[in-house]
Design a protein around this motif. Structure first.
Motif, PDB file in Angstrom:
ATOM      1  N   GLY A  31       0.775  -1.170  -0.182  1.00 58.38           N
ATOM      2  CA  GLY A  31       0.050  -0.007   0.155  1.00 58.38           C
ATOM      3  C   GLY A  31       0.893   1.337   0.269  1.00 58.38           C
ATOM      4  O   GLY A  31       2.179   1.170  -0.070  1.00 58.38           O
ATOM      5  N   PHE A  32       0.188   2.284   0.064  1.00 58.67           N
ATOM      6  CA  PHE A  32       1.206   3.402  -0.119  1.00 58.67           C
ATOM      7  C   PHE A  32       0.364   4.968   0.921  1.00 58.67           C
ATOM      8  O   PHE A  32      -0.827   4.856   0.774  1.00 58.67           O
ATOM      9  CB  PHE A  32       1.068   4.168  -1.382  1.00 58.67           C
ATOM     10  CG  PHE A  32       1.816   3.358  -2.470  1.00 58.67           C
ATOM     11  CD1 PHE A  32       3.197   3.172  -2.475  1.00 58.67           C
ATOM     12  CD2 PHE A  32       1.165   2.735  -3.427  1.00 58.67           C
ATOM     13  CE1 PHE A  32       3.869   2.481  -3.269  1.00 58.67           C
ATOM     14  CE2 PHE A  32       1.861   1.862  -4.245  1.00 58.67           C
ATOM     15  CZ  PHE A  32       3.008   1.611  -4.463  1.00 58.67           C
ATOM     16  N   VAL A  33       1.168   5.510   1.486  1.00 59.54           N
ATOM     17  CA  VAL A  33       0.563   6.367   2.299  1.00 59.54           C
ATOM     18  C   VAL A  33       1.239   7.846   1.615  1.00 59.54           C
ATOM     19  O   VAL A  33       2.767   7.689   1.435  1.00 59.54           O
ATOM     20  CB  VAL A  33       0.959   6.479   3.942  1.00 59.54           C
ATOM     21  CG1 VAL A  33       0.875   7.795   4.411  1.00 59.54           C
ATOM     22  CG2 VAL A  33       0.235   5.350   4.506  1.00 59.54           C
ATOM     23  N   LEU A  34       0.519   8.837   1.367  1.00 60.98           N
ATOM     24  CA  LEU A  34       1.102   9.922   0.727  1.00 60.98           C
ATOM     25  C   LEU A  34       0.832  11.151   1.639  1.00 60.98           C
ATOM     26  O   LEU A  34      -0.069  11.209   2.309  1.00 60.98           O
ATOM     27  CB  LEU A  34       0.220  10.214  -0.635  1.00 60.98           C
ATOM     28  CG  LEU A  34       0.027   9.143  -1.724  1.00 60.98           C
ATOM     29  CD1 LEU A  34      -0.780   9.615  -2.939  1.00 60.98           C
ATOM     30  CD2 LEU A  34       1.305   8.584  -2.035  1.00 60.98           C
ATOM     31  N   ARG A  35       1.944  11.899   1.880  1.00 57.72           N
ATOM     32  CA  ARG A  35       2.146  13.189   2.667  1.00 57.72           C
ATOM     33  C   ARG A  35       2.657  14.397   2.006  1.00 57.72           C
ATOM     34  O   ARG A  35       3.639  14.140   1.424  1.00 57.72           O
ATOM     35  CB  ARG A  35       2.653  12.871   3.998  1.00 57.72           C
ATOM     36  CG  ARG A  35       1.993  11.622   4.958  1.00 57.72           C
ATOM     37  CD  ARG A  35       2.879  11.681   6.282  1.00 57.72           C
ATOM     38  NE  ARG A  35       4.056  11.127   6.240  1.00 57.72           N
ATOM     39  CZ  ARG A  35       4.682  10.737   7.380  1.00 57.72           C
ATOM     40  NH1 ARG A  35       4.202  10.989   8.424  1.00 57.72           N
ATOM     41  NH2 ARG A  35       5.893  10.384   7.244  1.00 57.72           N
ATOM     42  N   TRP A  36       1.993  15.369   2.067  1.00 55.77           N
ATOM     43  CA  TRP A  36       2.588  16.590   1.572  1.00 55.77           C
ATOM     44  C   TRP A  36       2.174  17.657   2.431  1.00 55.77           C
ATOM     45  O   TRP A  36       1.014  17.523   3.124  1.00 55.77           O
ATOM     46  CB  TRP A  36       2.011  16.822   0.094  1.00 55.77           C
ATOM     47  CG  TRP A  36       0.638  16.848  -0.052  1.00 55.77           C
ATOM     48  CD1 TRP A  36      -0.167  18.004   0.235  1.00 55.77           C
ATOM     49  CD2 TRP A  36      -0.444  15.958  -0.449  1.00 55.77           C
ATOM     50  NE1 TRP A  36      -1.555  17.735  -0.145  1.00 55.77           N
ATOM     51  CE2 TRP A  36      -1.530  16.258  -0.450  1.00 55.77           C
ATOM     52  CE3 TRP A  36      -0.072  14.456  -0.507  1.00 55.77           C
ATOM     53  CZ2 TRP A  36      -2.869  15.628  -0.906  1.00 55.77           C
ATOM     54  CZ3 TRP A  36      -1.203  13.692  -0.685  1.00 55.77           C
ATOM     55  CH2 TRP A  36      -2.511  14.394  -1.031  1.00 55.77           C
ATOM     56  N   ALA A  37       2.554  18.976   2.496  1.00 59.48           N
ATOM     57  CA  ALA A  37       2.043  19.983   3.157  1.00 59.48           C
ATOM     58  C   ALA A  37       0.919  20.880   2.719  1.00 59.48           C
ATOM     59  O   ALA A  37       0.473  20.691   1.628  1.00 59.48           O
ATOM     60  CB  ALA A  37       3.305  21.385   2.965  1.00 59.48           C
ATOM     61  N   GLY A  38      -0.139  20.722   3.875  1.00 51.07           N
ATOM     62  CA  GLY A  38      -1.397  21.401   3.486  1.00 51.07           C
ATOM     63  C   GLY A  38      -2.281  20.615   3.560  1.00 51.07           C
ATOM     64  O   GLY A  38      -3.679  20.879   3.110  1.00 51.07           O
TER      65      GLY A  38
END
Length: 533
Positions: free
Chosen positions: A144-151
């Protein structure tokens, strides 16, 4: 602020657009009608084609490929597409098979996507098990994948991948305060392997979402193939039977009145929700053809008409001969009745659990409070002896009977305490009023714990402390199974849950975790967090 849009193309295939990024998951663009062999005598027929042709997608910055060896996640047309993407992120074994230009990640490893003028996206691989125990050598690696970015307003986006519900998946909730879940379902089965399942059932998906506490849930991978044993109807039924917070998180995509959003040609759709009659388009949404597209300027799925929530408060329950409920009784009235009835015997009953289960917990809380202290669901005031003498104390409690005992205890201790009747999900205080908020053995029975935690954050000053003590789902499967069975009674009788987990909700609310520890086979958790300055 980041702009986000999610378009479902079919099966597990999504186009995720994040402030200039174009990310594609599990490319499947073959026409319907073909039967694919998966090995070991298993096969499946593709029943529906993609909603968008591959050539209409434009430039792809990355493909997030949960696994490369099953055609319902990567078919022939999808393979042709891979070389055109900027990057392909997949499993370690998949990277070896696909060759140069791919990035293979083991569970918990991560890579970053960077480009000028765009937010940096961190991609973390998460565990999957694509079948029963010991099946990995047969079914192969999946991620699976966890995506993180600012905002991201509510927290990271998690693509579960094709997996059953098991401890590796539950660990994601422990590590990340997930905001949005792309939930791979379908309860995949094959005639040759009988009752064995290779992906989550809808009921397991709803249970996982309850554990994660995500703001939004996007189900995929349950329609369009013959090996899916559960479809849309099962998803709707499972979430309809789930707790209210899980029901409210579901974003079940579907075309309205037989129409599809502009540009879609098949069974796929963008996540959309038209405004109710007489209402304008919700802030942050944009128009596309006959439907509203999910477009989230703050990185969250917030353009929804959320159902109203009943508010109530509780605490760790010890139920003995509860009073009969009136058919017209509201949930808040039920909680008040349960705790008013339990108040005379509560101290005697909880004392045993404090010795054997929660030993040292109240001292742990008292050692960490500072300044103006609010205790939410103060109950009979059992924490009062442990607070430092220089602390200014306020307590809020739903049950008048419990509050009366707390007043007597405060008087016996000679402590000045401002005690008020009130609701944990609707605190009667101005914002930024307290330096410390304490909640002990209560979030287990608050109907909407995320809402209560948001309220606790609201009344804290920047840099203020949140201190939690509660029982949670065990890390040991046999104990967790027993907790689940116990819940069949306690939820109905007293609204108490034994398999909840508060830490992911604290993270999702934007707190910074200072300390977190689990005791007693993982059934007790202590959390010390601070509100960002």
């Amino acid at each position: 602020m980041t702009d986000v849009r999610v378009t479902h193309i079919g099966g597990p295939t999504l186009l995720i657009e994040v402030d200039g990024w174009q990310l594609l998951t599990d490319p499947t663009f073959d026409a319907p009608g073909r039967t694919y062999r998966f090995g070991w005598g298993t096969a499946s027929r593709k029943l529906t084609g993609p909603a968008l042709p591959a050539e209409s997608l434009g430039d792809l910055d990355a493909v997030l490929l949960t696994h490369d060896h099953h055609a319902d996640n990567l078919d022939d047309a999808g393979r042709v597409l891979l070389p055109t993407a900027g990057r392909v992120v997949t499993t370690v074994a998949g990277s070896r098979r696909l060759g140069a230009g791919t990035i293979g990640l083991a569970p918990w490893q991560h890579t970053t996507l960077t480009a000028p003028g765009r937010p940096t996206i961190e991609v973390t691989a998460t565990p999957c098990r694509h079948g029963p125990p010991l099946s990995r050598p047969v079914v192969g690696e999946v991620t699976g994948f966890v995506l993180r970015w600012a905002g991201q307003r509510h927290g990271p986006l998690w693509i579960t991948g094709d997996t059953v519900l098991y401890d590796g998946v539950r660990q994601v909730a422990d590590r990340f305060g997930i905001g949005t879940v792309v939930l791979h379902l379908g309860a995949v089965r094959f005639g040759r392997t009988g009752a064995l399942r290779y992906t989550m059932t809808a009921a397991e998906g709803a249970e996982l979402c309850r554990l994660v506490g995500a703001h939004s849930v996007l189900p995929v991978h349950y329609e369009g193939w013959s090996h899916f044993s559960e479809g849309r109807q099962a998803v709707e039924a499972a979430f309809a039977a789930a707790p209210a917070t899980v029901r409210a998180s579901l974003r079940l995509a579907h075309p309205r009145h037989g129409q599809l959003p502009h540009g879609l040609t098949g069974p796929g759709w963008r996540w959309n929700l038209p405004p109710p009659p007489g209402r304008a388009l919700p802030d942050g949404c944009v128009r596309s053809g006959p439907s509203w597209i999910w477009a989230y300027p703050d990185g969250s799925l917030r353009c929804s008409e959320r159902p109203s929530r009943t508010r109530r408060t509780g605490r760790t329950a010890i139920v003995s001969n509860p009073a009969r409920r009136s058919p017209s009784e509201s949930p808040t009235a039920k909680q008040r009745r349960v705790w008013d009835r339990s108040a005379p015997s509560y101290d005697r009953q909880i004392a045993f659990l404090e010795r054997v289960q929660f030993a040292g917990g109240r001292e742990w809380l008292g050692d960490r409070v500072r300044g103006r202290v609010l205790e939410v669901a103060i109950g009979t005031g059992r924490n009062l002896p442990y607070y430092p003498a220089d602390a200014t104390l306020t307590g809020v409690e739903l049950s008048p009977a419990m509050l009366d005992i707390a007043r007597r205890r405060a008087a016996e201790l000679g402590r000045a305490v401002d005690l008020r009747e009130g609701d944990a999900e609707r605190l009667p205080f101005a914002s930024a009023s307290f330096d410390t908020v304490v909640c002990a053995l209560s979030l287990c029975s608050i109907p909407h714990p995320a809402q209560a935690i948001d309220e606790m954050k609201r009344v804290l000053v920047p840099g203020g402390r949140l201190l939690l003590l509660d029982h949670v789902a065990s890390t040991w499967p046999p104990v967790r199974a027993a907790q689940w069975l116990l819940e069949r009674v306690t939820v109905r009788v007293a609204g108490e849950y034994f398999t909840r987990r508060q830490l992911p909700l604290v993270r999702a609310a934007g707190f910074t975790i200072v300390e977190a520890e689990r005791l007693k086979a993982g059934t007790v958790e202590r959390v010390h967090a601070v509100k960002s300055a």
